[in-house]
Design a protein around this motif. Sequence first.
Motif, mmCIF file in Angstrom:
data_model
loop_
_atom_site.group_PDB
_atom_site.id
_atom_site.type_symbol
_atom_site.label_atom_id
_atom_site.label_comp_id
_atom_site.label_asym_id
_atom_site.label_seq_id
_atom_site.Cartn_x
_atom_site.Cartn_y
_atom_site.Cartn_z
ATOM 1 N N HIS A 64 -6.344 -103.288 -66.647
ATOM 2 C CA HIS A 64 -7.740 -102.916 -66.428
ATOM 3 C C HIS A 64 -8.567 -104.178 -66.184
ATOM 4 N N THR A 65 -9.494 -104.094 -65.248
ATOM 5 C CA THR A 65 -10.372 -105.232 -64.979
ATOM 6 C C THR A 65 -11.327 -105.433 -66.152
ATOM 7 N N PRO A 66 -11.387 -106.639 -66.722
ATOM 8 C CA PRO A 66 -12.303 -106.885 -67.845
ATOM 9 C C PRO A 66 -13.753 -106.619 -67.460
ATOM 10 N N GLY A 97 -21.033 -110.705 -72.838
ATOM 11 C CA GLY A 97 -19.768 -110.213 -73.385
ATOM 12 C C GLY A 97 -18.721 -110.054 -72.297
ATOM 13 N N ILE A 98 -17.503 -110.508 -72.578
ATOM 14 C CA ILE A 98 -16.362 -110.306 -71.678
ATOM 15 C C ILE A 98 -15.354 -109.454 -72.445
ATOM 16 N N THR A 167 -39.059 -105.907 -63.985
ATOM 17 C CA THR A 167 -37.618 -105.636 -63.956
ATOM 18 C C THR A 167 -36.889 -106.746 -63.196
ATOM 19 N N LEU A 168 -35.900 -107.327 -63.842
ATOM 20 C CA LEU A 168 -35.074 -108.380 -63.244
ATOM 21 C C LEU A 168 -33.610 -107.946 -63.270
ATOM 22 N N THR A 169 -32.811 -108.625 -62.478
ATOM 23 C CA THR A 169 -31.364 -108.342 -62.461
ATOM 24 C C THR A 169 -30.584 -109.642 -62.632
ATOM 25 N N SER A 170 -29.383 -109.510 -63.159
ATOM 26 C CA SER A 170 -28.470 -110.654 -63.283
ATOM 27 C C SER A 170 -27.167 -110.299 -62.569
ATOM 28 N N LYS A 171 -26.661 -111.255 -61.796
ATOM 29 C CA LYS A 171 -25.441 -111.007 -61.023
ATOM 30 C C LYS A 171 -24.499 -112.197 -61.141
ATOM 31 N N ALA A 172 -23.204 -111.881 -61.137
ATOM 32 C CA ALA A 172 -22.182 -112.929 -61.193
ATOM 33 C C ALA A 172 -20.830 -112.327 -60.840
ATOM 34 N N LYS A 173 -19.915 -113.182 -60.452
ATOM 35 C CA LYS A 173 -18.536 -112.764 -60.187
ATOM 36 C C LYS A 173 -17.596 -113.697 -60.929
ATOM 37 N N MET A 174 -16.822 -113.119 -61.835
ATOM 38 C CA MET A 174 -15.898 -113.900 -62.655
ATOM 39 C C MET A 174 -14.466 -113.669 -62.195
ATOM 40 N N SER A 190 -14.064 -109.760 -62.026
ATOM 41 C CA SER A 190 -15.020 -108.875 -62.679
ATOM 42 C C SER A 190 -16.425 -109.261 -62.239
ATOM 43 N N GLU A 191 -17.207 -108.282 -61.807
ATOM 44 C CA GLU A 191 -18.560 -108.543 -61.328
ATOM 45 C C GLU A 191 -19.607 -108.055 -62.327
#
Length: 211
Positions: A64-66, A97-98, A167-174, A190-191
């Motif tokens: 499963h993708t974390p 959290g991961i 309203t703000l958003t946070s984005k990342a790709k791990m 994991s995005e």
Amino acid sequence: MSRNNTEQVHPAQNDDVETASMDESNSKELHQKRGMKRLCIATIIVLLFTVVVLVFTTTIFHVHTPKFRIRSMTIDELTTKSSSNNAIDMKFEAEIGIKNTNFGHFDFEKTQVGFFYRGTHLALADGDVLVEEGKVKPRSTKKIQFTAEIGTKNLILDDDIESGFLTLTSKAKMNGTFHFMKLIKRNRSSEMNCSFTINLDKKVVQDINCQ
């Protein structure tokens, strides 16, 4: 006399024949029972093996993708300026959290987390949040705390400031690699895509939603 003696021998011979026939019949029946027992044992073993394979395939060997999420945020400082300045300055603490639900550990690479307002990238005082490379143990969640400061200069925020909510958003790709007992090694990405609403009057973060 000889005739009588001859007649007396026949019943004994018949008994021997019947006994031999019964022994042969019992032997065949015993052999059949043993064969059926072996067949049942073999069938049970095959079924158990099939169940074990299915369990391993659907649970342990299924990767499963974390999940990479923002768990909580707390505002330390918040100032708003409308009209000509039209800006918001905010210093906050957050926890990432991961979550790894697999039976093997997950090694992740260094990852940058960016913050956005309606698609526009927001400049943080010290640059984007940087999550250093690390490892998440099997079936556990790794928690990472950080502090950041956001400024929203040159953005049209009058409507948000008047409403009292931003309203703000946070984005990342791990990117990372899943490992299981040196038998399985698979790459996974994991995005993070989280949105959160800031109550400007109460200076608190509410409604954190992650996809």
